[in-house]
Design an enzyme around this catalytic site. Structure first.
Site, short mmCIF file in Angstrom:
data_model
loop_
_atom_site.label_atom_id
_atom_site.label_comp_id
_atom_site.label_asym_id
_atom_site.label_seq_id
_atom_site.Cartn_x
_atom_site.Cartn_y
_atom_site.Cartn_z
N HIS A 113 -6.25 -10.01 12.06
CA HIS A 113 -4.87 -9.68 12.42
C HIS A 113 -4.55 -10.39 13.71
O HIS A 113 -5.38 -10.46 14.62
CB HIS A 113 -4.73 -8.16 12.63
CG HIS A 113 -3.54 -7.77 13.45
ND1 HIS A 113 -3.64 -7.33 14.75
CD2 HIS A 113 -2.22 -7.79 13.15
CE1 HIS A 113 -2.42 -7.08 15.22
NE2 HIS A 113 -1.55 -7.35 14.28
N GLY A 139 17.15 1.09 8.61
CA GLY A 139 17.47 -0.32 8.44
C GLY A 139 16.29 -1.26 8.55
O GLY A 139 16.44 -2.47 8.53
#
Lengths: 413, 413
Positions: free
Chosen positions: B217, B370
């Site tokens: 990562h 959102g």
């Protein structure tokens, strides 16, 4: 105790299969020993709440493991009705028999017997439906007070992972719990900032292998708090909900109808109110989807009376087997495709998302030191899957269930 | 744009494979159109931050999908150095070329070019190591300001799921973000409670198939906030960390040494400080384990100067390919057993636990309306597994890595 063979806990390595270790009959003896069982004997029997059930952390200092042999009905014991009832349980109850006997009319005793009985009923029904696998039983002790009995079946014929936990915990509420309870409107008068409590419950998640057999979750719990002035607050909470991979309307109607019948005996308003509460609670906000097709969910139920609410909870707990097992039997031998299995795995991913991101009990348990993590995370499926931008075609059977998860329906009137 | 074939997003059903839809060259035209590209054209190119990268939610109104064809070096364009540099990217940059050109010396421009370049470098190196799979590229727009480019490879020869996200977002900070920043010590003077901000970053998680190839990562980000008095606060954050299924000391030393070399060029204290920060951050508290063998992690880095910190971040970003790809090449053809694969799946379960329960970016993204959920949850593995009470034998190779996860080691001096 004929159905219980108590074993010490030994695990194999990466293969993850339980090895059966040497036999221990301590808990069995503790159950059947009568007046000679003192506080030390009792501590062996104390079993503490999984944080999932009671929203409380549980450290554990000892545990024992047992495998359920096929049930043979125990002979009627001369030791009385309570002992006979306990013999049907998956393990000795958390509270000592003597204490249960002495407080036979107390709601704590009634509820402990109900949750132990529910655990046994559900485990036996699942083991029978599976036809092969047996439950691993862990009786464990919580240093802070109380204990628990965890029953887990893995890699059966029908069930991939099935866990049924009982917990009975007592002590002082953590500051976080007090804040959480106050935030949902409870008015609690503490004693020097402390609140003695007792919480108990049965909690279960069953993940089947076949994508046409849905996952079920249920949880019934009882809470008592003693305030500064000696006033005792009490309430019940719980619910049962279904998470199918594909929509089978007949199954969902059967499930909801069985729950509604259980509710209706106690109040006409219960089912519609608790059905909506369930749809609202099991909402994966970031996906805009419910976890499943719902069921019932309620909390803080403290009227009209302790006895009446207990009778309602008892009806709900007794409805678990009839609302679920017929669906298991109907579909456990259904054929399925690799695509069906893949969709099931993606839905399991959503189950993980709900449990780790939103579920209050899980979040609270993980955040609290001393939790018994294995009991809390027993609710996670054996396997799950996440694909980037997976979106089923509009007319597919995958889209059919998604539509229901996005806009919950009324299944029974 | 020779390497980009822009496609509309169409997905098949349960199989979850991308269907290739009709070709759209809007984004390509928008990049290569020069002065004729107005605000409407630009909005197509705007790409918004994954919440993982910038800790900010990103709604999206349109997106386009592209598949990376084998790279052929683009011919030198007469349109200048900036355009030539952009031609090497996976998609047009988020900010319009004209704006980038006009603000060539601005740190926002420098950082946007660095993260787009890092995305392309890493994607190309991964595609080459994979030898078969191609990246799906989504360029998407955030209604509130900005946009993003998500590159995802699924089910390759070597990689199970690999995502590399770029995001460049701007607008006003949410109240939650302001509180979060203040809680970690930032003194921010708001304008009528508002704080204009700009945030950008590159974020990536790579899950390989072979249990002997570790997961990696990385995430490098830049933040600017304009306070009430016009004062601009800025800082960089980021890190790179490795999550192996099994311990291979040589690999871990190579990984840490490469990161240390990148750090040491800029400050002798960086590596030890950021190595410890990484061990502390990627801690799965309820398991008492780190997610992996660490690497580096830092935040709020705002000294000695913007340029100097940028150079440090650039060195870190450039170290991603050399710290990881040699490990991939070394092990991608290693043989493995079903037991190795099972242990990998259990470790993937822990990865999911960390990301859903603790990761600040994920938690914040999921909680904010959102958000572009697919970009946030791109970090989850394709598959994961949870077994009740799994515990490897003390002398196993599974226990060897667990010991390191429980007590982090120093790998390089």
């Amino acid at each position: 105790m004929s159905q219980l063979l108590l074993l010490s806990a030994v695990r194999a390595g990466a293969g993850g299969r339980a090895l059966r270790g040497s036999c221990s009959l301590r808990a069995a003896r503790a159950l059947h020993g009568s007046s000679s069982r003192g506080s030390q004997g009792r501590s062996l029997l104390m079993a503490a709440g999984s944080a999932v059930v009671a929203g409380l952390a549980a450290g554990y200092s000892r545990f024992q493991r047992a495998e359920m042999a096929p049930r043979s009905l125990p002979p009627v014991s001369p030791q009385g009705e309570l002992e006979r009832r306990c013999e049907g349980f998956m393990a000795p109850p958390v509270t000592g028999l003597q204490e249960l006997q002495a407080n036979r009319a107390d709601m704590k005793t009634q509820m402990e017997l109900l949750i132990m009985e529910t655990q046994a009923e559900v485990c036996r029904a699942l083991a029978a439906a599976d036809g092969g696998a047996t439950f691993i039983i862990d009786s464990w002790h919580r240093t802070e007070g109380g204990g628990g009995v965890s029953c887990v079946l893995q890699d059966g014929n029908v069930f991939e992972k099935a866990g049924v936990n009982v917990s009975v915990v007592h002590g002082y509420l953590s500051e976080e719990s007090i804040l959480q309870m106050k935030s949902r409107g409870k008015n609690l008068k503490t004693k020097n900032g402390k609140l003695p409590f007792c919480a108990m419950g049965v909690s279960s998640v069953i993940h089947p292998k076949n994508p046409h057999v849905p996952t079920i979750h249920f949880n019934y719990r009882y809470f008592e708090i003693e305030e500064e002035d000696g006033n005792k607050q009490w309430w019940f909470g719980g619910g049962t909900d279904l998470t199918p991979t594909y929509l089978n309307k007949q199954d969902v109607v059967h499930f909801h109808q069985t729950l509604k019948d259980a509710c209706d005996k106690h109040g006409a308003g219960y089912y519609p109110q608790f059905k909506k509460w369930c749809d609202d609670y099991f909402f994966i906000k970031h996906r805009g989807e419910r976890r499943g097709v719902g069921g019932i969910f309620f909390d803080d139920l403290d009227s009209p009376s302790k006895e009446e609410v207990f009778k309602f909870v008892e009806s709900c707990a007794k409805a678990v087997v009839p609302c679920y097992i017929p669906i298991v039997e109907k579909h456990k031998n259904d054929s399925f495709s690799p695509e069906d299995k893949l969709w099931q795995q993606l839905r399991r991913g959503r189950y993980v998302e709900f449990n780790l991101v939103y579920d209050r009990g899980t979040k609270f348990g993980l955040a609290t030191p001393g939790s018994r993590i294995e009991s809390i995370l027993m609710s996670l499926p054996l396997t799950a899957r996440w694909e980037y931008m997976h979106s089923p075609p509009p007319d597919s059977k995958e889209a059919e269930i998604l539509n229901v998860l996005r806009e919950p329906k009324d299944w029974v009137q």
